[in-house]
Design an enzyme around this catalytic site. Structure first.
Site, PDB file in Angstrom:
ATOM      1  N   GLY A  15       0.809  -1.212   0.000  1.00  0.00           N
ATOM      2  CA  GLY A  15       0.000   0.000   0.000  1.00  0.00           C
ATOM      3  C   GLY A  15       0.840   1.259   0.000  1.00  0.00           C
ATOM      4  O   GLY A  15       0.590   2.201  -0.768  1.00  0.00           O
ATOM      5  N   TYR A 193      -8.174 -17.084   4.474  1.00  0.00           N
ATOM      6  CA  TYR A 193      -7.498 -16.099   3.619  1.00  0.00           C
ATOM      7  C   TYR A 193      -7.726 -16.436   2.142  1.00  0.00           C
ATOM      8  O   TYR A 193      -8.147 -15.580   1.357  1.00  0.00           O
ATOM      9  CB  TYR A 193      -6.007 -16.066   3.929  1.00  0.00           C
ATOM     10  CG  TYR A 193      -5.240 -15.054   3.112  1.00  0.00           C
ATOM     11  CD1 TYR A 193      -5.225 -13.711   3.486  1.00  0.00           C
ATOM     12  CD2 TYR A 193      -4.540 -15.430   1.977  1.00  0.00           C
ATOM     13  CE1 TYR A 193      -4.527 -12.773   2.736  1.00  0.00           C
ATOM     14  CE2 TYR A 193      -3.840 -14.501   1.225  1.00  0.00           C
ATOM     15  CZ  TYR A 193      -3.839 -13.176   1.603  1.00  0.00           C
ATOM     16  OH  TYR A 193      -3.150 -12.249   0.855  1.00  0.00           O
TER      17      TYR A 193
END
Length: 331
Positions: A15, A193
């Site tokens: 990010g 996940y």
């Protein structure tokens, strides 16, 4: 017109690397770091402003694993901005990962070693838990919180005068075998996940089906094998000390070992430069790095059933209605 870009999970790893690359591409954009940990978000903002002194970098407190936090953050976004050009859905968790050590060492010295590292298929399980909203934590953080955020921000994302982009950070670990539409929260499984990432792939396809005519386009990327805090949490540190030199050696023979957050953000950055109408909604865009260190993006078709993706979309809408009833928030 100044573009507005929101990135969830922007305080570190892929990010933060994406934010750096976006500011290098367009120093005039208005960038919003949407993070759970505001102390780390402040540090990330300071780092970005050190190298881009005139950039406009905003902070937003957002925990996508909390319904209340998502709804509150969305209200703040609508008060701040009149449009959203890009919404990067990058935040995600993999709690308490457990490695099948026997399978790991068996795969390490087999022909399957590259695929094992690239996908972790059959290698990783996680211990999920129920959060304060009564939802499975991985499902809430990796999928539903982002879905709810999109729904709340539709007035800014779906405007007749512009096109907007939603871009999901998925994974090569997004396995169809891990997902069941009868158990979309993965309450009864051990691979939450993988299930959540496959669900995000399906949701992206459904969003394109429902929202393209309103100017909203969704894409999915895979960052490759990247060494981030999430990755380092999978194995003890001494394992990585032993394995990383091997991984750099293996990268000569495969392009999926991107390894650094900067390289892993390649597809996210590449999509920033593309016209949404030119993109394939059924493709996952992979960040790849050649043995010589050159970064590039390659689309690969996703293994998705259209009917299941539509059912998932409907179920998420139903769940949204339920949580809105509990919180009292309305669109």
């Amino acid at each position: 017109m100044q573009r507005v870009v929101i990135v969830t999970g922007a305080n570190s790893g892929i990010g933060l690397a994406l934010c750096e690359r976006l500011l290098m591409e367009d120093s005039q954009l208005r960038l919003c770091l949407a993070c759970r940990n505001m102390q780390r978000a402040e540090a990330a903002r300071s780092a970005l402003l050190t190298s881009h002194t005139n950039a406009q970098v905003d902070l937003l407190h957002l925990d996508v694993g909390s319904v209340q936090s998502v709804l509150t953050a969305a209200q703040e976004v609508k008060a701040r901005y009149s449009r959203i050009d890009f919404l990067y859905l990058n935040a995600g968790i993999m709690p308490n990962p457990q490695v099948n050590v026997k399978a790991f060492f068996k795969g390490l010295f087999s022909r399957n070693v590259i695929n094992m590292f690239a996908t972790a298929e059959g290698l990783l399980t996680q211990q999920d838990r129920i959060n304060s909203d009564g939802l499975q934590e991985v499902f809430a953080t990796n999928l539903f919180g982002h879905f709810l955020l999109i729904r709340e921000l539709e007035p800014l994302l779906c405007q007749a005068s512009q096109t907007s982009r939603v871009i999901w950070t998925s994974s090569s670990n997004a396995q169809r075998s891990a997902f069941s539409i009868e158990d979309m929260q993965h309450r009864n499984g051990t691979e939450p996940y993988s299930s959540s990432k496959y669900a995000s792939d399906m949701l992206s396809l459904a969003l394109n089906r429902h929202k393209n005519k309103q100017g909203l386009f969704s894409s999915v990327i895979c960052p490759g094998l990247v060494m981030t805090n999430l990755t380092y949490g999978i194995l003890p540190s001494f394992f990585w000390t032993l394995i990383i030199p091997i991984m750099f050696l293996i990268r000569i023979f495969t392009n999926t070992f991107t390894l650094t957050p900067y390289n892993g953000a390649e597809a996210l950055h590449w999509l920033f430069l593309q016209k949404p109408e030119s993109l394939d909604p059924r493709a996952k865009y992979h960040s790849l790095t050649s043995g010589l260190g050159k970064n590039y993006t390659q689309p690969r078709q996703m293994d998705i059933d259209d009917n299941i993706s539509e059912i998932l979309y409907s179920k998420l809408l139903q769940l949204e209605s339920t949580v809105r009833g509990k919180t009292g928030f309305c669109l």
